[in-house]
Design a protein around this motif. Structure first.
Motif, PDB file in Angstrom:
ATOM      1  N   SER A  27      27.249  49.697 118.905  1.00 43.90           N
ATOM      2  CA  SER A  27      27.453  48.351 118.371  1.00 43.90           C
ATOM      3  C   SER A  27      27.978  48.407 116.945  1.00 43.90           C
ATOM      4  CB  SER A  27      26.128  47.585 118.402  1.00 43.90           C
ATOM      5  OG  SER A  27      26.245  46.419 117.656  1.00 43.90           O
ATOM      6  N   HIS A  28      29.012  47.629 116.715  1.00 42.58           N
ATOM      7  CA  HIS A  28      29.541  47.545 115.349  1.00 42.58           C
ATOM      8  C   HIS A  28      29.363  46.137 114.811  1.00 42.58           C
ATOM      9  CE1 HIS A  28      31.739  50.942 117.198  1.00 42.58           C
ATOM     10  NE2 HIS A  28      31.446  51.497 116.037  1.00 42.58           N
ATOM     11  N   ALA A  29      28.609  45.338 115.527  1.00 39.12           N
ATOM     12  CA  ALA A  29      28.478  43.929 115.147  1.00 39.12           C
ATOM     13  C   ALA A  29      27.654  43.773 113.868  1.00 39.12           C
ATOM     14  CB  ALA A  29      27.878  43.133 116.295  1.00 39.12           C
ATOM     15  N   GLU A  30      27.348  42.508 113.530  1.00 44.29           N
ATOM     16  CA  GLU A  30      26.914  42.197 112.176  1.00 44.29           C
ATOM     17  C   GLU A  30      25.409  42.317 111.931  1.00 44.29           C
ATOM     18  OE1 GLU A  30      30.927  40.881 111.075  1.00 44.29           O
ATOM     19  OE2 GLU A  30      29.367  42.222 110.432  1.00 44.29           O
ATOM     20  N   TRP A  31      24.796  43.366 112.378  1.00 40.66           N
ATOM     21  CA  TRP A  31      23.374  43.563 112.125  1.00 40.66           C
ATOM     22  C   TRP A  31      23.132  43.658 110.624  1.00 40.66           C
ATOM     23  CZ3 TRP A  31      19.152  42.856 114.793  1.00 40.66           C
ATOM     24  CH2 TRP A  31      17.947  43.390 114.328  1.00 40.66           C
ATOM     25  N   GLY A  32      22.240  42.804 110.115  1.00 43.44           N
ATOM     26  CA  GLY A  32      21.922  42.862 108.689  1.00 43.44           C
ATOM     27  C   GLY A  32      22.802  41.977 107.815  1.00 43.44           C
ATOM     28  N   VAL A  33      23.861  41.420 108.382  1.00 45.70           N
ATOM     29  CA  VAL A  33      24.704  40.506 107.596  1.00 45.70           C
ATOM     30  C   VAL A  33      24.113  39.107 107.748  1.00 45.70           C
ATOM     31  CG1 VAL A  33      27.018  39.515 107.344  1.00 45.70           C
ATOM     32  CG2 VAL A  33      26.750  41.923 107.979  1.00 45.70           C
ATOM     33  N   ARG A  34      23.703  38.536 106.654  1.00 48.48           N
ATOM     34  CA  ARG A  34      22.940  37.290 106.742  1.00 48.48           C
ATOM     35  C   ARG A  34      23.606  36.162 105.945  1.00 48.48           C
ATOM     36  NH1 ARG A  34      16.551  37.311 107.017  1.00 48.48           N
ATOM     37  NH2 ARG A  34      16.232  35.082 107.323  1.00 48.48           N
ATOM     38  N   ALA A  35      23.861  35.072 106.642  1.00 50.08           N
ATOM     39  CA  ALA A  35      24.510  33.938 105.979  1.00 50.08           C
ATOM     40  C   ALA A  35      23.482  33.088 105.242  1.00 50.08           C
ATOM     41  CB  ALA A  35      25.241  33.080 107.009  1.00 50.08           C
ATOM     42  N   THR A  36      23.850  32.605 104.079  1.00 52.76           N
ATOM     43  CA  THR A  36      22.958  31.754 103.286  1.00 52.76           C
ATOM     44  C   THR A  36      23.449  30.311 103.347  1.00 52.76           C
ATOM     45  OG1 THR A  36      22.673  33.621 101.802  1.00 52.76           O
ATOM     46  CG2 THR A  36      21.935  31.468 100.995  1.00 52.76           C
ATOM     47  N   PRO A  37      22.567  29.396 103.765  1.00 57.81           N
ATOM     48  CA  PRO A  37      22.998  27.993 103.815  1.00 57.81           C
ATOM     49  C   PRO A  37      23.308  27.458 102.422  1.00 57.81           C
ATOM     50  CG  PRO A  37      20.900  28.321 104.971  1.00 57.81           C
ATOM     51  CD  PRO A  37      21.175  29.578 104.210  1.00 57.81           C
ATOM     52  N   GLY A  41      23.653  22.424 104.196  1.00 58.35           N
ATOM     53  CA  GLY A  41      23.268  23.069 105.453  1.00 58.35           C
ATOM     54  C   GLY A  41      24.092  24.334 105.639  1.00 58.35           C
ATOM     55  N   LEU A  42      24.124  24.844 106.851  1.00 60.67           N
ATOM     56  CA  LEU A  42      24.862  26.091 107.097  1.00 60.67           C
ATOM     57  C   LEU A  42      26.285  25.751 107.552  1.00 60.67           C
ATOM     58  CD1 LEU A  42      24.428  29.191 107.105  1.00 60.67           C
ATOM     59  CD2 LEU A  42      23.955  29.004 109.561  1.00 60.67           C
ATOM     60  N   THR A  43      27.233  25.884 106.658  1.00 61.99           N
ATOM     61  CA  THR A  43      28.605  25.455 106.934  1.00 61.99           C
ATOM     62  C   THR A  43      29.445  26.597 107.509  1.00 61.99           C
ATOM     63  OG1 THR A  43      29.447  26.092 104.779  1.00 61.99           O
ATOM     64  CG2 THR A  43      28.483  23.880 104.952  1.00 61.99           C
ATOM     65  N   LEU A  44      30.623  26.244 107.983  1.00 64.29           N
ATOM     66  CA  LEU A  44      31.552  27.271 108.476  1.00 64.29           C
ATOM     67  C   LEU A  44      31.916  28.240 107.360  1.00 64.29           C
ATOM     68  CD1 LEU A  44      34.089  25.302 110.714  1.00 64.29           C
ATOM     69  CD2 LEU A  44      32.150  26.711 111.428  1.00 64.29           C
ATOM     70  N   ARG A  45      32.047  27.712 106.153  1.00 63.82           N
ATOM     71  CA  ARG A  45      32.369  28.565 105.010  1.00 63.82           C
ATOM     72  C   ARG A  45      31.212  29.528 104.755  1.00 63.82           C
ATOM     73  NH1 ARG A  45      37.226  29.540 103.129  1.00 63.82           N
ATOM     74  NH2 ARG A  45      37.782  27.347 102.976  1.00 63.82           N
ATOM     75  N   ASP A  46      29.967  29.054 104.930  1.00 68.32           N
ATOM     76  CA  ASP A  46      28.802  29.914 104.686  1.00 68.32           C
ATOM     77  C   ASP A  46      28.734  31.092 105.663  1.00 68.32           C
ATOM     78  OD1 ASP A  46      27.979  28.150 102.687  1.00 68.32           O
ATOM     79  OD2 ASP A  46      26.696  26.997 104.045  1.00 68.32           O
ATOM     80  N   ILE A  47      29.189  30.871 106.889  1.00 67.95           N
ATOM     81  CA  ILE A  47      29.100  31.979 107.865  1.00 67.95           C
ATOM     82  C   ILE A  47      30.376  32.827 107.900  1.00 67.95           C
ATOM     83  CG2 ILE A  47      27.396  30.813 109.334  1.00 67.95           C
ATOM     84  CD1 ILE A  47      29.774  30.357 111.352  1.00 67.95           C
ATOM     85  N   ALA A  48      31.333  32.491 107.040  1.00 68.80           N
ATOM     86  CA  ALA A  48      32.566  33.300 106.982  1.00 68.80           C
ATOM     87  C   ALA A  48      32.290  34.559 106.160  1.00 68.80           C
ATOM     88  CB  ALA A  48      33.695  32.480 106.386  1.00 68.80           C
ATOM     89  N   ILE A  49      31.435  35.407 106.695  1.00 69.68           N
ATOM     90  CA  ILE A  49      31.008  36.620 105.994  1.00 69.68           C
ATOM     91  C   ILE A  49      31.176  37.814 106.921  1.00 69.68           C
ATOM     92  CG2 ILE A  49      29.356  35.483 104.449  1.00 69.68           C
ATOM     93  CD1 ILE A  49      27.155  36.182 106.458  1.00 69.68           C
ATOM     94  N   GLY A  50      31.131  39.001 106.330  1.00 73.46           N
ATOM     95  CA  GLY A  50      31.265  40.218 107.128  1.00 73.46           C
ATOM     96  C   GLY A  50      32.590  40.221 107.878  1.00 73.46           C
ATOM     97  N   SER A  51      32.624  40.932 108.983  1.00 72.34           N
ATOM     98  CA  SER A  51      33.897  40.997 109.709  1.00 72.34           C
ATOM     99  C   SER A  51      34.207  39.670 110.404  1.00 72.34           C
ATOM    100  CB  SER A  51      33.877  42.148 110.718  1.00 72.34           C
ATOM    101  OG  SER A  51      32.771  42.025 111.576  1.00 72.34           O
ATOM    102  N   TYR A  52      33.170  38.849 110.632  1.00 72.18           N
ATOM    103  CA  TYR A  52      33.433  37.532 111.211  1.00 72.18           C
ATOM    104  C   TYR A  52      34.272  36.687 110.253  1.00 72.18           C
ATOM    105  CZ  TYR A  52      32.976  32.836 112.957  1.00 72.18           C
ATOM    106  OH  TYR A  52      33.274  31.585 113.406  1.00 72.18           O
ATOM    107  N   GLY A  53      34.053  36.891 108.969  1.00 72.01           N
ATOM    108  CA  GLY A  53      34.756  36.094 107.959  1.00 72.01           C
ATOM    109  C   GLY A  53      36.203  36.491 107.752  1.00 72.01           C
ATOM    110  N   GLU A  54      36.600  37.605 108.333  1.00 71.48           N
ATOM    111  CA  GLU A  54      37.978  38.067 108.135  1.00 71.48           C
ATOM    112  C   GLU A  54      38.887  37.462 109.207  1.00 71.48           C
ATOM    113  OE1 GLU A  54      37.745  42.327 108.216  1.00 71.48           O
ATOM    114  OE2 GLU A  54      36.226  42.322 106.601  1.00 71.48           O
ATOM    115  N   VAL A  55      39.697  36.524 108.797  1.00 71.94           N
ATOM    116  CA  VAL A  55      40.632  35.892 109.741  1.00 71.94           C
ATOM    117  C   VAL A  55      41.918  36.719 109.723  1.00 71.94           C
ATOM    118  CG1 VAL A  55      41.852  33.773 110.351  1.00 71.94           C
ATOM    119  CG2 VAL A  55      39.628  33.651 109.191  1.00 71.94           C
TER     120      VAL A  55
END
Ligand SMILES: [Fe+2]
Ligand SMILES: [Fe+2]
Length: 366
Positions: A27-37, A41-55
């Protein structure tokens, strides 16, 4: 074994607690990468972190998998055709989605239908024709994104999600203007060819660029300016509220289109020529609206406050709207980085009082 095979043996093993757990291996997924609201609240910008955040600039796959997740090699190719970020992206798309979700309203509950006054017949006729026209136009702005949505790569999910909010917004706009036509006793008015000819041009656009420029920038821009002029046009506080609520939705759609075009042009200025050609054609078709009685006269009657007043004033009141609509469109094009000043494809009589130029004169007016 293919992914669609039913594996009864596995079921037996799992029943005995012998889990596979292979989905955790490699697994190379985002274990340990934690979004801060953030505050709201928890916005799309807030979860644009780690490799998920790379468009990615170019989507490496054509699957429905979220960016940054582990993807099994057997996940099928969905066949998206818009696989580059520049095809659909705008820098404000995440914020526009959040705003859209938080500002949804109800055409059933949020309009004071029981307070709709009995207007004089001329104003009611004008309002109903105007509402019919708007209701007709509004659904195009749902049909167009719907036509292209499934072709957009999932790596640009925020753009897809924003277009989903636009579709819901436009359903509500179609709804609210139908309701207005039917709530006051005037009933629905007349559908005319010039309107649907333009709508067809947008729907038939050969690519998303063309359709988006014609719809988000040109058509919705004009509609936004009309909504913004709600104070001038609305015969009662009920219509004022309708225009105001629609305006806030419409502003998002136009903001996306304007910023998308800007994003596109900043990365490849050479395509400005294509966009000018799209808008040349769109403006030419849409210019007929400014000389169509079913469009001009309801606006003139509403702006003047009655038929008699309008007959006395001619188009003086609605001319304010016309020049405002064209000026705001030109400003929008400026913001997108595609100046249309001096090259709009409208007759000089329509451009009068604006800074749109008069190229149409030399080309089309004998
Ligand atoms: Fe709309
Ligand atoms: Fe819209």
């Amino acid at each position: 074994m293919t992914t669609t095979t039913v594996d009864i043996g596995y079921l037996e093993r799992a029943k005995q607690g012998k889990f596979d757990l292979d989905w955790l291996n490699n697994s190379h997924a985002e274990w340990g990468v934690r979004a801060t609201p953030s505050k709201v609240g928890l916005t799309l910008r807030d979860i644009a972190i780690g490799s998920y955040g790379e468009v990615p600039e170019h989507a490496p796959r054509r699957t429905m998998a979220p960016r940054g997740c582990d993807i099994d090699a057997e996940v099928p190719d969905i066949g998206y055709t818009l696989n580059d970020k520049v095809d659909v992206w705008s820098d404000n798309v995440m914020e526009l989605y959040e705003e859209a979700v938080s500002r949804q309203w109800s055409a059933t509950r949020d309009i004071a239908w029981s307070e709709l006054p009995q207007l004089d017949d001329d104003l009611e006729h004008a309002m109903c024709q105007f509402a019919t026209l708007l209701s007709e136009i509004e659904m195009l702005a749902a049909d167009f994104p719907a036509k292209w949505l499934w072709r957009i790569n999932h790596d640009f999910i925020e753009a897809k999600m924003f277009l989903c909010t636009q579709i819901m917004d436009e359903a509500r706009h179609s709804e609210v203007f139908r309701k207005r036509a039917l709530a006051g006793g005037g009933g629905l008015g007349k559908a005319i060819p010039v309107v649907e000819t333009f709508l067809k041009v947008v729907l038939d656009a050969q690519n998303y660029d063309e359709g988006s420029a014609l719809m988000h920038l040109l058509a919705e821009g004009l509609v936004l300016s009309v909504f913004r002029a709600g104070e001038l046009l609305a015969p009662s506080p009920v219509e004022k509220r309708i225009f105001r609520l629609c305006m806030q939705d419409e502003a998002r759609h136009v903001a996306y289109g304007t910023m998308h075009l800007r994003y596109r042009l900043e990365r490849d200025p050479s395509i400005a020529h294509d966009f000018h050609a799209y808008l040349d054609r769109g403006e030419e078709v849409i210019s007929a609206l400014f000389t169509t009685p079913e469009v001009v006269e309801p606006a003139a009657i509403l702006a003047a406050g009655g038929l008699k007043q309008a007959e006395e004033m001619g188009l003086a009141a609605s001319d304010i709207l016309r020049t405002r609509v064209i000026e705001e469109y030109l400003q929008r094009c400026d913001r997108a980085g595609l100046s249309r000043r001096g090259r709009m494809k409208l007759p000089a009589e329509i451009l009068e009082g604006t800074d749109g130029g008069a190229s149409y004169q030399s080309e089309s007016v004998a």
